[in-house]
Design a protein around this motif. Structure first.
Motif, PDB file in Angstrom:
ATOM      1  N   HIS A 170      -2.233 -44.789 -14.999  1.00 61.94           N
ATOM      2  CA  HIS A 170      -2.126 -45.363 -16.341  1.00 61.94           C
ATOM      3  C   HIS A 170      -3.013 -46.593 -16.501  1.00 61.94           C
ATOM      4  O   HIS A 170      -3.172 -47.101 -17.608  1.00 61.94           O
ATOM      5  CB  HIS A 170      -0.667 -45.709 -16.645  1.00 61.94           C
ATOM      6  N   LEU A 171      -3.620 -47.071 -15.425  1.00 64.14           N
ATOM      7  CA  LEU A 171      -4.483 -48.253 -15.471  1.00 64.14           C
ATOM      8  C   LEU A 171      -5.965 -47.921 -15.274  1.00 64.14           C
ATOM      9  O   LEU A 171      -6.817 -48.774 -15.514  1.00 64.14           O
ATOM     10  CB  LEU A 171      -4.068 -49.252 -14.382  1.00 64.14           C
ATOM     11  N   VAL A 172      -6.270 -46.712 -14.802  1.00 61.20           N
ATOM     12  CA  VAL A 172      -7.643 -46.374 -14.447  1.00 61.20           C
ATOM     13  C   VAL A 172      -8.070 -45.056 -15.090  1.00 61.20           C
ATOM     14  O   VAL A 172      -7.240 -44.282 -15.555  1.00 61.20           O
ATOM     15  CB  VAL A 172      -7.813 -46.253 -12.914  1.00 61.20           C
ATOM     16  N   THR A 173      -9.388 -44.829 -15.119  1.00 65.67           N
ATOM     17  CA  THR A 173      -9.935 -43.519 -15.440  1.00 65.67           C
ATOM     18  C   THR A 173     -10.763 -43.073 -14.244  1.00 65.67           C
ATOM     19  O   THR A 173     -11.338 -43.897 -13.521  1.00 65.67           O
ATOM     20  CB  THR A 173     -10.819 -43.526 -16.696  1.00 65.67           C
ATOM     21  N   VAL A 174     -10.847 -41.760 -14.042  1.00 69.03           N
ATOM     22  CA  VAL A 174     -11.535 -41.199 -12.885  1.00 69.03           C
ATOM     23  C   VAL A 174     -12.569 -40.195 -13.371  1.00 69.03           C
ATOM     24  O   VAL A 174     -12.287 -39.382 -14.253  1.00 69.03           O
ATOM     25  CB  VAL A 174     -10.531 -40.505 -11.944  1.00 69.03           C
ATOM     26  N   GLU A 175     -13.781 -40.269 -12.792  1.00 74.50           N
ATOM     27  CA  GLU A 175     -14.860 -39.355 -13.151  1.00 74.50           C
ATOM     28  C   GLU A 175     -15.525 -38.838 -11.878  1.00 74.50           C
ATOM     29  O   GLU A 175     -15.587 -39.551 -10.879  1.00 74.50           O
ATOM     30  CB  GLU A 175     -15.929 -40.072 -13.975  1.00 74.50           C
ATOM     31  N   THR A 176     -16.020 -37.620 -11.943  1.00 71.86           N
ATOM     32  CA  THR A 176     -16.856 -37.109 -10.863  1.00 71.86           C
ATOM     33  C   THR A 176     -18.262 -37.653 -11.062  1.00 71.86           C
ATOM     34  O   THR A 176     -18.560 -38.293 -12.077  1.00 71.86           O
ATOM     35  CB  THR A 176     -16.879 -35.572 -10.859  1.00 71.86           C
ATOM     36  N   ASP A 177     -19.130 -37.366 -10.099  1.00 64.61           N
ATOM     37  CA  ASP A 177     -20.491 -37.892 -10.215  1.00 64.61           C
ATOM     38  C   ASP A 177     -21.232 -37.313 -11.416  1.00 64.61           C
ATOM     39  O   ASP A 177     -21.952 -38.030 -12.100  1.00 64.61           O
ATOM     40  CB  ASP A 177     -21.281 -37.634  -8.924  1.00 64.61           C
ATOM     41  N   THR A 178     -21.039 -36.033 -11.723  1.00 70.13           N
ATOM     42  CA  THR A 178     -21.732 -35.444 -12.870  1.00 70.13           C
ATOM     43  C   THR A 178     -21.200 -36.001 -14.186  1.00 70.13           C
ATOM     44  O   THR A 178     -21.977 -36.264 -15.108  1.00 70.13           O
ATOM     45  CB  THR A 178     -21.605 -33.913 -12.863  1.00 70.13           C
ATOM     46  N   GLN A 179     -19.891 -36.207 -14.278  1.00 68.54           N
ATOM     47  CA  GLN A 179     -19.318 -36.796 -15.495  1.00 68.54           C
ATOM     48  C   GLN A 179     -19.815 -38.222 -15.689  1.00 68.54           C
ATOM     49  O   GLN A 179     -20.155 -38.630 -16.798  1.00 68.54           O
ATOM     50  CB  GLN A 179     -17.791 -36.798 -15.411  1.00 68.54           C
ATOM     51  N   TYR A 180     -19.870 -38.977 -14.606  1.00 72.67           N
ATOM     52  CA  TYR A 180     -20.317 -40.367 -14.669  1.00 72.67           C
ATOM     53  C   TYR A 180     -21.780 -40.451 -15.108  1.00 72.67           C
ATOM     54  O   TYR A 180     -22.129 -41.235 -15.984  1.00 72.67           O
ATOM     55  CB  TYR A 180     -20.117 -41.018 -13.301  1.00 72.67           C
ATOM     56  N   GLU A 181     -22.630 -39.619 -14.516  1.00 73.30           N
ATOM     57  CA  GLU A 181     -24.049 -39.636 -14.878  1.00 73.30           C
ATOM     58  C   GLU A 181     -24.269 -39.186 -16.313  1.00 73.30           C
ATOM     59  O   GLU A 181     -25.115 -39.741 -17.024  1.00 73.30           O
ATOM     60  CB  GLU A 181     -24.837 -38.752 -13.917  1.00 73.30           C
TER      61      GLU A 181
END
Length: 96
Positions: free
Chosen positions: A65-76
């Motif tokens: 509930h405090l963070v968001t998470v992305e894979t490398d492709t989503q982040y790029e």
């Protein structure tokens, strides 16, 4: 083989996650604060790259509930869209 800290081999990108702290930490329990600190996060909107393993995913689940998470492709992809949004544009010319 001996590796220095600068030459340490990195895992392949698909094994990495990008975690962003989205909420402030004021008023949060000490348990949440310790988990956020162990992930390497200190300030809101800070992004850290962590290994994708069971222990890290458990920590993320605890503070989801405090963070968001992305894979490398989503982040790029997100950074590419941001770069397009912030790119210089043609000046607006108004002819009267």
């Amino acid at each position: 083989l001996v590796f220095s800290a600068l030459e340490a081999p990195r895992p392949p990108p698909q094994y990495m996650l990008f975690v962003t702290l989205r909420r402030g930490l004021a008023g949060k329990s000490k348990d949440y604060l310790a988990t956020i600190k162990s992930l390497g996060l200190r300030k809101p909107r800070q992004v850290v790259e962590v290994k994708n393993n069971a222990s890290i995913r458990g920590q993320i689940e605890k503070v989801k509930h405090l963070v968001t998470v992305e894979t490398d492709t989503q982040y790029e992809a997100r950074l590419a869209l941001l770069a397009l949004k912030l790119a210089p544009r043609e000046p607006l010319v108004v002819n009267h």
